[in-house]
Motif scaffolding. Structure first.
Motif, PDB file in Angstrom:
ATOM      1  N   MET A 138      30.141  30.119   0.365  1.00 54.18           N
ATOM      2  CA  MET A 138      30.382  28.713   0.694  1.00 54.18           C
ATOM      3  C   MET A 138      29.093  27.906   0.609  1.00 54.18           C
ATOM      4  N   ASP A 139      27.981  28.503   1.009  1.00 58.89           N
ATOM      5  CA  ASP A 139      26.691  27.824   0.930  1.00 58.89           C
ATOM      6  C   ASP A 139      26.324  27.546  -0.525  1.00 58.89           C
ATOM      7  N   ALA A 140      26.581  28.526  -1.400  1.00 54.07           N
ATOM      8  CA  ALA A 140      26.305  28.330  -2.825  1.00 54.07           C
ATOM      9  C   ALA A 140      27.196  27.238  -3.401  1.00 54.07           C
ATOM     10  N   GLN A 141      28.469  27.228  -3.000  1.00 58.97           N
ATOM     11  CA  GLN A 141      29.386  26.190  -3.477  1.00 58.97           C
ATOM     12  C   GLN A 141      28.960  24.816  -2.977  1.00 58.97           C
ATOM     13  N   LEU A 142      28.486  24.747  -1.741  1.00 54.11           N
ATOM     14  CA  LEU A 142      28.023  23.474  -1.192  1.00 54.11           C
ATOM     15  C   LEU A 142      26.806  22.967  -1.970  1.00 54.11           C
ATOM     16  N   ARG A 185      26.694  19.542  -4.029  1.00 54.20           N
ATOM     17  CA  ARG A 185      25.653  18.552  -3.744  1.00 54.20           C
ATOM     18  C   ARG A 185      24.938  18.142  -5.045  1.00 54.20           C
ATOM     19  N   GLU A 186      24.617  19.112  -5.886  1.00 55.95           N
ATOM     20  CA  GLU A 186      23.936  18.805  -7.148  1.00 55.95           C
ATOM     21  C   GLU A 186      24.824  17.954  -8.049  1.00 55.95           C
ATOM     22  N   GLU A 199      26.066  10.201  -8.656  1.00 60.97           N
ATOM     23  CA  GLU A 199      25.426   9.028  -8.062  1.00 60.97           C
ATOM     24  C   GLU A 199      24.373   8.450  -8.996  1.00 60.97           C
ATOM     25  N   THR A 200      23.634   9.313  -9.660  1.00 59.16           N
ATOM     26  CA  THR A 200      22.610   8.843 -10.600  1.00 59.16           C
ATOM     27  C   THR A 200      23.259   8.115 -11.768  1.00 59.16           C
TER      28      THR A 200
END
Length: 64
Positions: free
Chosen positions: A31-35, A39-40, A46-47
């Motif tokens: 889950m941390d890797a997916q988050l 995020r990336e 957004e950019t």
């Protein structure tokens, strides 16, 4: 004999609990890797949006 049975039961429960904790730890790592991936991707979106936004104004729909 019941004391030995209680000890063995406690050992079995500890082993089962350890396996569950390991499985949860692996899930949390995934889950941390997916988050991090999400995020990336959000940063990229957004950019892109900030580059498409007209300078000095609020974002407007095309043709308005």
């Amino acid at each position: 004999m019941s004391t030995l049975g209680d000890v063995l039961k406690g050992i079995r429960e500890t082993i089962v609990m350890d396996e569950r904790v390991r499985a949860l730890s692996e899930r949390v790592d995934r889950m941390d890797a997916q988050l991090a991936d999400t995020r990336e991707r959000l940063i990229v979106i957004e950019t892109m949006l900030s580059l498409l936004r007209p300078q000095g104004g609020t974002p407007r729909l095309p043709g308005h």
